[in-house]
Write an enzyme that holds these catalytic residues in place. Sequence first.
Site, PDB file in Angstrom:
ATOM      1  N   ASP A  20      -6.162   0.594  13.371  1.00 48.73           N
ATOM      2  CA  ASP A  20      -5.314   1.600  13.834  1.00 48.73           C
ATOM      3  C   ASP A  20      -4.647   1.661  12.676  1.00 48.73           C
ATOM      4  O   ASP A  20      -4.563   0.923  11.534  1.00 48.73           O
ATOM      5  CB  ASP A  20      -4.308   1.175  15.004  1.00 48.73           C
ATOM      6  CG  ASP A  20      -3.186   2.092  15.261  1.00 48.73           C
ATOM      7  OD1 ASP A  20      -3.483   3.223  15.281  1.00 48.73           O
ATOM      8  OD2 ASP A  20      -1.878   1.611  15.136  1.00 48.73           O
ATOM      9  N   SER A  21      -3.655   2.796  12.368  1.00 49.53           N
ATOM     10  CA  SER A  21      -2.885   3.044  11.065  1.00 49.53           C
ATOM     11  C   SER A  21      -1.940   1.873  11.027  1.00 49.53           C
ATOM     12  O   SER A  21      -1.236   1.528  10.012  1.00 49.53           O
ATOM     13  CB  SER A  21      -2.140   4.279  11.258  1.00 49.53           C
ATOM     14  OG  SER A  21      -1.328   4.087  12.353  1.00 49.53           O
ATOM     15  N   CYS A  81      -6.652   4.082  17.915  1.00 47.54           N
ATOM     16  CA  CYS A  81      -5.686   5.190  17.216  1.00 47.54           C
ATOM     17  C   CYS A  81      -6.207   6.377  17.939  1.00 47.54           C
ATOM     18  O   CYS A  81      -7.451   6.835  17.583  1.00 47.54           O
ATOM     19  CB  CYS A  81      -5.676   4.871  15.803  1.00 47.54           C
ATOM     20  SG  CYS A  81      -4.864   6.196  15.103  1.00 47.54           S
ATOM     21  N   ASN A  82      -5.380   7.151  18.461  1.00 52.21           N
ATOM     22  CA  ASN A  82      -5.540   8.560  19.005  1.00 52.21           C
ATOM     23  C   ASN A  82      -5.947   9.427  17.881  1.00 52.21           C
ATOM     24  O   ASN A  82      -6.760  10.296  17.847  1.00 52.21           O
ATOM     25  CB  ASN A  82      -4.553   9.200  19.836  1.00 52.21           C
ATOM     26  CG  ASN A  82      -4.493   8.333  21.458  1.00 52.21           C
ATOM     27  OD1 ASN A  82      -4.813   8.775  22.224  1.00 52.21           O
ATOM     28  ND2 ASN A  82      -3.719   7.086  21.229  1.00 52.21           N
ATOM     29  N   THR A  83      -4.994   9.319  16.789  1.00 45.43           N
ATOM     30  CA  THR A  83      -4.989  10.354  15.709  1.00 45.43           C
ATOM     31  C   THR A  83      -6.548   9.999  14.994  1.00 45.43           C
ATOM     32  O   THR A  83      -7.028  10.997  14.663  1.00 45.43           O
ATOM     33  CB  THR A  83      -3.942   9.975  14.618  1.00 45.43           C
ATOM     34  OG1 THR A  83      -2.556   9.917  15.562  1.00 45.43           O
ATOM     35  CG2 THR A  83      -3.814  11.193  13.766  1.00 45.43           C
ATOM     36  N   TYR A 113      -0.494   7.921  10.230  1.00 41.96           N
ATOM     37  CA  TYR A 113      -1.777   8.971  10.208  1.00 41.96           C
ATOM     38  C   TYR A 113      -1.190  10.126  10.633  1.00 41.96           C
ATOM     39  O   TYR A 113      -1.934  11.096  10.059  1.00 41.96           O
ATOM     40  CB  TYR A 113      -2.897   8.268  10.791  1.00 41.96           C
ATOM     41  CG  TYR A 113      -3.751   7.232  10.291  1.00 41.96           C
ATOM     42  CD1 TYR A 113      -3.250   6.607   8.958  1.00 41.96           C
ATOM     43  CD2 TYR A 113      -4.947   6.637  10.733  1.00 41.96           C
ATOM     44  CE1 TYR A 113      -4.027   5.550   8.596  1.00 41.96           C
ATOM     45  CE2 TYR A 113      -5.766   5.624  10.251  1.00 41.96           C
ATOM     46  CZ  TYR A 113      -5.349   5.321   9.020  1.00 41.96           C
ATOM     47  OH  TYR A 113      -6.128   4.307   8.426  1.00 41.96           O
ATOM     48  N   GLY A 114      -0.419  10.326  11.544  1.00 41.03           N
ATOM     49  CA  GLY A 114      -0.036  11.498  12.089  1.00 41.03           C
ATOM     50  C   GLY A 114       0.047  12.707  11.599  1.00 41.03           C
ATOM     51  O   GLY A 114      -0.384  13.691  11.737  1.00 41.03           O
ATOM     52  N   CYS A 138      -0.693   8.090  22.144  1.00 38.33           N
ATOM     53  CA  CYS A 138      -0.766   7.497  20.878  1.00 38.33           C
ATOM     54  C   CYS A 138      -0.406   5.903  21.159  1.00 38.33           C
ATOM     55  O   CYS A 138       0.302   5.602  21.921  1.00 38.33           O
ATOM     56  CB  CYS A 138       0.529   7.970  19.980  1.00 38.33           C
ATOM     57  SG  CYS A 138       1.100   7.063  18.679  1.00 38.33           S
ATOM     58  N   THR A 139      -1.192   5.279  20.688  1.00 38.06           N
ATOM     59  CA  THR A 139      -1.217   3.729  20.886  1.00 38.06           C
ATOM     60  C   THR A 139       0.101   3.059  20.575  1.00 38.06           C
ATOM     61  O   THR A 139       0.350   2.107  20.941  1.00 38.06           O
ATOM     62  CB  THR A 139      -2.277   2.970  20.526  1.00 38.06           C
ATOM     63  OG1 THR A 139      -2.487   3.144  18.693  1.00 38.06           O
ATOM     64  CG2 THR A 139      -3.613   3.525  20.798  1.00 38.06           C
ATOM     65  N   HIS A 140       0.793   3.870  19.704  1.00 39.59           N
ATOM     66  CA  HIS A 140       2.274   3.145  19.139  1.00 39.59           C
ATOM     67  C   HIS A 140       3.291   3.324  20.558  1.00 39.59           C
ATOM     68  O   HIS A 140       4.148   2.529  20.702  1.00 39.59           O
ATOM     69  CB  HIS A 140       2.752   3.860  18.109  1.00 39.59           C
ATOM     70  CG  HIS A 140       2.297   3.388  16.812  1.00 39.59           C
ATOM     71  ND1 HIS A 140       0.925   3.831  16.477  1.00 39.59           N
ATOM     72  CD2 HIS A 140       2.752   2.472  15.864  1.00 39.59           C
ATOM     73  CE1 HIS A 140       0.900   3.027  15.328  1.00 39.59           C
ATOM     74  NE2 HIS A 140       2.025   2.465  14.951  1.00 39.59           N
ATOM     75  N   GLU A 163       6.662   1.123  13.632  1.00 35.97           N
ATOM     76  CA  GLU A 163       6.281   0.308  12.710  1.00 35.97           C
ATOM     77  C   GLU A 163       7.504  -0.510  11.974  1.00 35.97           C
ATOM     78  O   GLU A 163       7.280  -1.577  11.194  1.00 35.97           O
ATOM     79  CB  GLU A 163       5.832   1.430  11.602  1.00 35.97           C
ATOM     80  CG  GLU A 163       4.275   1.875  11.982  1.00 35.97           C
ATOM     81  CD  GLU A 163       3.398   0.616  11.788  1.00 35.97           C
ATOM     82  OE1 GLU A 163       3.159   0.116  10.874  1.00 35.97           O
ATOM     83  OE2 GLU A 163       2.649   0.759  12.927  1.00 35.97           O
TER      84      GLU A 163
HETATM   85  N1  DGL Z   1      -1.496   4.789  16.935  1.00 33.89           N
HETATM   86  C1  DGL Z   1      -2.014   6.074  16.129  1.00 33.89           C
HETATM   87  C2  DGL Z   1      -2.180   6.802  17.544  1.00 33.89           C
HETATM   88  O1  DGL Z   1      -2.509   6.424  18.455  1.00 33.89           O
HETATM   89  C3  DGL Z   1      -0.587   6.162  15.512  1.00 33.89           C
HETATM   90  C4  DGL Z   1      -0.752   7.343  14.299  1.00 33.89           C
HETATM   91  C5  DGL Z   1       0.208   7.142  13.224  1.00 33.89           C
HETATM   92  O2  DGL Z   1       0.061   6.474  12.287  1.00 33.89           O
HETATM   93  O3  DGL Z   1       0.761   8.340  13.131  1.00 33.89           O
HETATM   94  O4  DGL Z   1      -2.382   8.048  17.183  1.00 33.89           O
END
Ligand code: DGL
Length: 268
Positions: free
Chosen positions: A15-16, A79-81, A47-48, A186-188, A154
């Site tokens: 993930d990011s 990570c979805n992104t 990453y978004g 988004c996994t966050h 974060e």
């Molecule tokens: N956990 C990432 C997701 O699911 C977050 C992406 C990010 O870093 O913006 O999209």
Amino acid sequence: MILAKQQPVPIGVFDSGFGGLHILSALRDLLPAADLVYFGDSARSPYGPRPSSEIKRFSVEIARYLVREWGIAMLVVGCNTASAAALETLKEELEIPVIGVIEAGARAARLASPTGKVGVIGTVGTIAAGAYQRLLGDLELVCQACPGVVEFVERGECDSEQLDILLERLLEPIRIEAPEALLLGCTHYPYVAKAISKAVGESVLLISGAEETAFEVRGYELANRSHGGETIFLCTGDPECFVRVGARLYGSGLKSVRVVDLAELEGE
Ligand code: DGL
């Protein structure tokens, strides 16, 4: 360290930053004996807001590194992104199974909403890529990008007035539409579920694709092959911060992290 084929093989998750820890927890619950390697690209998070070409490059770098240095036999894009931007490329590039979180999230959303009115929230990259819109196009969908929320997680700031104010503003359209279920795309976001629920109203069912993702991984015979139950954590950013914030989110299983130099990833 490349493990020979007949040896136990680890599963890589990336993930990011911290979001993929939510996926890691679901994997750990379902596959207690699996050897897992978690990679948080914290130096390049979030990453978004990045262009998809850049996310694709980062994802391929990380995947190649995990195959080369850790001999992973399966990659979970936690990570979805990155799933939205790079899943197809990763599948083409790698000779191991690659599993993203978007199809699993879409399955969870479908199961959670018999009437078919579903909300999806995610990063700008995920929502702009339209991946959920394509998979759930037959439902009544309300999609909303939530820029800035990942940064709170974060920092380990999951419960604050500033976060409430931001979410209240971003999620106003969801609150008005009042979908039956809201997919945390988004996994966050599961780490700020309490604040999200406050913003959209407690009658909206919040769902994540983590369990569905873990079930998908368990469906592969090789995911059941390792037996050490070990978890190794890697990050590209500040290790002290990764352990301090990461342990609050993931729990006491996160005690230490190894730093991966960006040059090691980019140098291929
Ligand atoms: N956990 C990432 C997701 O699911 C977050 C992406 C990010 O870093 O913006 O999209």
